[in-house]
Design an enzyme around this catalytic site. Structure first.
Site, PDB file in Angstrom:
ATOM      1  N   GLN A  52      -3.969  -5.767 -23.768  1.00 13.12           N
ATOM      2  CA  GLN A  52      -3.118  -5.110 -22.770  1.00 13.12           C
ATOM      3  C   GLN A  52      -2.625  -3.750 -23.276  1.00 13.12           C
ATOM      4  O   GLN A  52      -3.277  -3.111 -24.086  1.00 13.12           O
ATOM      5  CB  GLN A  52      -1.934  -6.010 -22.376  1.00 13.12           C
ATOM      6  CG  GLN A  52      -2.322  -7.229 -21.570  1.00 13.12           C
ATOM      7  CD  GLN A  52      -2.422  -8.469 -22.430  1.00 13.12           C
ATOM      8  OE1 GLN A  52      -1.839  -8.577 -23.487  1.00 13.12           O
ATOM      9  NE2 GLN A  52      -3.169  -9.445 -21.953  1.00 13.12           N
ATOM     10  N   ASP A  60      -6.324  -1.155 -20.411  1.00 12.39           N
ATOM     11  CA  ASP A  60      -7.577  -0.562 -19.920  1.00 12.39           C
ATOM     12  C   ASP A  60      -7.782   0.860 -20.443  1.00 12.39           C
ATOM     13  O   ASP A  60      -8.435   1.683 -19.806  1.00 12.39           O
ATOM     14  CB  ASP A  60      -7.618  -0.538 -18.382  1.00 12.39           C
ATOM     15  CG  ASP A  60      -7.321  -1.893 -17.769  1.00 12.39           C
ATOM     16  OD1 ASP A  60      -7.961  -2.870 -18.202  1.00 12.39           O
ATOM     17  OD2 ASP A  60      -6.455  -1.969 -16.878  1.00 12.39           O
ATOM     18  N   GLY A  88      -9.617  -7.803 -20.884  1.00 13.44           N
ATOM     19  CA  GLY A  88     -11.038  -7.636 -21.160  1.00 13.44           C
ATOM     20  C   GLY A  88     -11.330  -6.388 -21.969  1.00 13.44           C
ATOM     21  O   GLY A  88     -10.758  -5.331 -21.730  1.00 13.44           O
ATOM     22  N   HIS A  89     -12.228  -6.521 -22.938  1.00  6.78           N
ATOM     23  CA  HIS A  89     -12.685  -5.389 -23.724  1.00  6.78           C
ATOM     24  C   HIS A  89     -14.202  -5.274 -23.553  1.00  6.78           C
ATOM     25  O   HIS A  89     -14.918  -6.250 -23.716  1.00  6.78           O
ATOM     26  CB  HIS A  89     -12.367  -5.583 -25.211  1.00  6.78           C
ATOM     27  CG  HIS A  89     -10.900  -5.522 -25.511  1.00  6.78           C
ATOM     28  ND1 HIS A  89     -10.387  -5.820 -26.755  1.00  6.78           N
ATOM     29  CD2 HIS A  89      -9.843  -5.191 -24.746  1.00  6.78           C
ATOM     30  CE1 HIS A  89      -9.066  -5.695 -26.723  1.00  6.78           C
ATOM     31  NE2 HIS A  89      -8.722  -5.313 -25.523  1.00  6.78           N
ATOM     32  N   LYS A  97      -9.755   0.274 -25.514  1.00  2.00           N
ATOM     33  CA  LYS A  97      -9.557  -0.262 -26.861  1.00  2.00           C
ATOM     34  C   LYS A  97     -10.825  -0.868 -27.434  1.00  2.00           C
ATOM     35  O   LYS A  97     -11.065  -0.811 -28.632  1.00  2.00           O
ATOM     36  CB  LYS A  97      -8.435  -1.311 -26.844  1.00  2.00           C
ATOM     37  CG  LYS A  97      -7.053  -0.727 -26.607  1.00  2.00           C
ATOM     38  CD  LYS A  97      -5.970  -1.790 -26.662  1.00  2.00           C
ATOM     39  CE  LYS A  97      -6.039  -2.743 -25.502  1.00  2.00           C
ATOM     40  NZ  LYS A  97      -5.782  -2.086 -24.198  1.00  2.00           N
TER      41      LYS A  97
END
Length: 429
Positions: A223, A13, A40-41, A16
């Site tokens: 991650q 988080d 999630g991005h 990225k």
């Protein structure tokens, strides 16, 4: 020109998605090399948010993208995510995306096993996303996984499913769950096979050819390095290697293909799920950081735990991932604070240490040692040059560089792609 690996230097988080999006303009190929759809991005482009969890971020920019063999692929989620971003005007075809033929698949039984374990009254709660990532990696290592290429060989697929179920049904019986039939799994896979197979390719060969042509490759990690199965806060980790070195085996390219490692680093620290967090602020400061930083998981929606910047863990990640420079994100969240603390060391059983110990017991006993810095009242949000930053904010950045042993290559001052200060272009080897 260099090939660049992007890796999170904390517990994930770190931002990225935006940095990969920013770098993708300079890249020719974007590669996901580990993890699954548990990370999630979020990309914000012209005010539109794109939330990706399996697809490489480069797709939003139309870049040729690859899902490597180090990724575990949920075929049904793949189809739904492709359809979702298609609804936002992003077309995903085999012309712009390939999936490694030897990538393992996540099945419904993996998701169910993940949930059964998390809900169990015995054992240790890890705080997984319940998406089947861990069980799928277990089957890969156990040499019983169903892989993408197996979808194209229906004559042998049934035997492979039977072998897989010999293991899983034994587990399910032991946990009091209903057994699964081979026909049910076969139908589950056949329902999406025709939508997956057109994307299948020999990724190791394709990437080698592109590298030989001089194309610039951006390796996108999921991650953070502190969730690495070897180097993270075990057992509160993910089931894959998340450090930068995984870019090589997770894509099929050798380590010589990696020229620069960029560590994405948040200006404070957050964590989702269980596990140690020495600098956590379970108080009004943590609440302030969480609210101002909008700290909720992209995948799960879970509230993130928040705390001060921990230089000890980032310094350790710089070494385990071979980070050349960092991209510092969310500096603007600290705007307006009177003072800011930074964790510069730990106390363990009365002794000062400068590393995060490997054992779970020791990790739970470490106490942070803080250094207090002056805050700043001016805003850093939207700054695009050092001259626009408050003097104290620059001092904070410089102190972080000293403490972690790595320079700031990029500084992000908002979710918007253009609000980025470039110090060193990672693609310029």
């Amino acid at each position: 020109m260099a090939n660049v690996v992007v890796v999170g230097s904390q517990w994930g988080d770190e931002g990225k998605g935006k940095i990969v999006d920013w770098l993708s303009e300079r890249a020719d190929v974007v590669v996901r090399y580990q993890g699954g759809h548990n990370a999630g991005h979020t990309l914000v482009i012209d005010g539109v948010s794109y939330k990706l969890s399996l697809l490489p971020s480069g797709l939003v920019r139309g870049k040729f993208s690859v899902i490597g063999n180090g990724v575990v692929v949920d075929p049904h989620h793949f189809v739904s995510e492709v359809e979702k971003i298609a609804g936002q005007g992003i077309s995903v075809t085999p012309e712009v995306l390939r999936i490694a033929e030897n990538a393992p698949l996540i099945l419904s039984l993996h998701r169910e096993l993940d949930a059964l374990r998390e809900d169990s009254n015995s054992g240790l709660k890890i705080g997984t996303t319940r998406r089947g990532i861990g069980p799928a990696y277990e089957d890969k290592v156990g040499r019983r996984a169903i892989r993408v290429c197996d979808l194209g060989e229906p004559e042998t697929l049934r035997d492979k499913i039977e072998r897989l179920l010999t293991h899983h049904n034994a587990l399910r019986r032991g946990m009091g769950a209903v057994e699964i039939s081979a026909e049910a799994i076969h139908s589950e896979l056949m329902a999406v096979a025709d939508k997956i197979l057109p994307f299948m390719d020999r990724v190791w060969d394709l990437l080698d050819e592109r590298r030989k042509r001089g194309e610039r490759i951006l390796f996108e990690g999921a991650q953070g390095a502190l969730l690495d199965n070897d180097h993270g806060t075990y057992p509160f980790v993910t089931s894959s290697n998340t450090v930068a070195g995984q870019a090589a085996p997770g894509s099929g390219l050798g380590p010589a293909a990696i020229d620069y490692v960029l560590g994405i680093t948040k200006a404070y620290t957050t964590r989702v799920g269980e596990g140690p967090f020495p600098s956590e602020q379970d108080n009004e400061i943590g609440q302030f950081l969480g609210e101002k930083g909008h700290e909720f998981g992209v995948v799960t929606g879970r509230k993130r735990r928040c705390g001060w910047f921990d230089a000890v863990i980032v310094r350790q990640t710089v070494r385990t991932s071979g980070i050349h420079g960092i991209a510092l994100t969310k500096l603007d969240v600290l705007d307006g604070m009177d003072e800011i603390q930074v964790c510069v060391g730990y106390e363990l059983d009365g002794q000062r240490i400068d590393y995060l110990p490997a054992s779970m017991g020791a990790q739970s006993r470490v106490k942070p040692i803080y250094e207090t810095l002056d805050g700043w009242k001016e805003t850093t949000a939207g700054a695009r040059s050092w001259a626009e930053l408050p003097a104290q904010a620059i001092k904070y950045v410089r102190r972080i560089e000293e403490l972690i042993g790595a320079s700031v290559a990029m500084l992000s001052t908002s979710p918007e792609r253009e609000d980025t200060i470039l110090v060193q272009d990672p693609f310029q080897d």
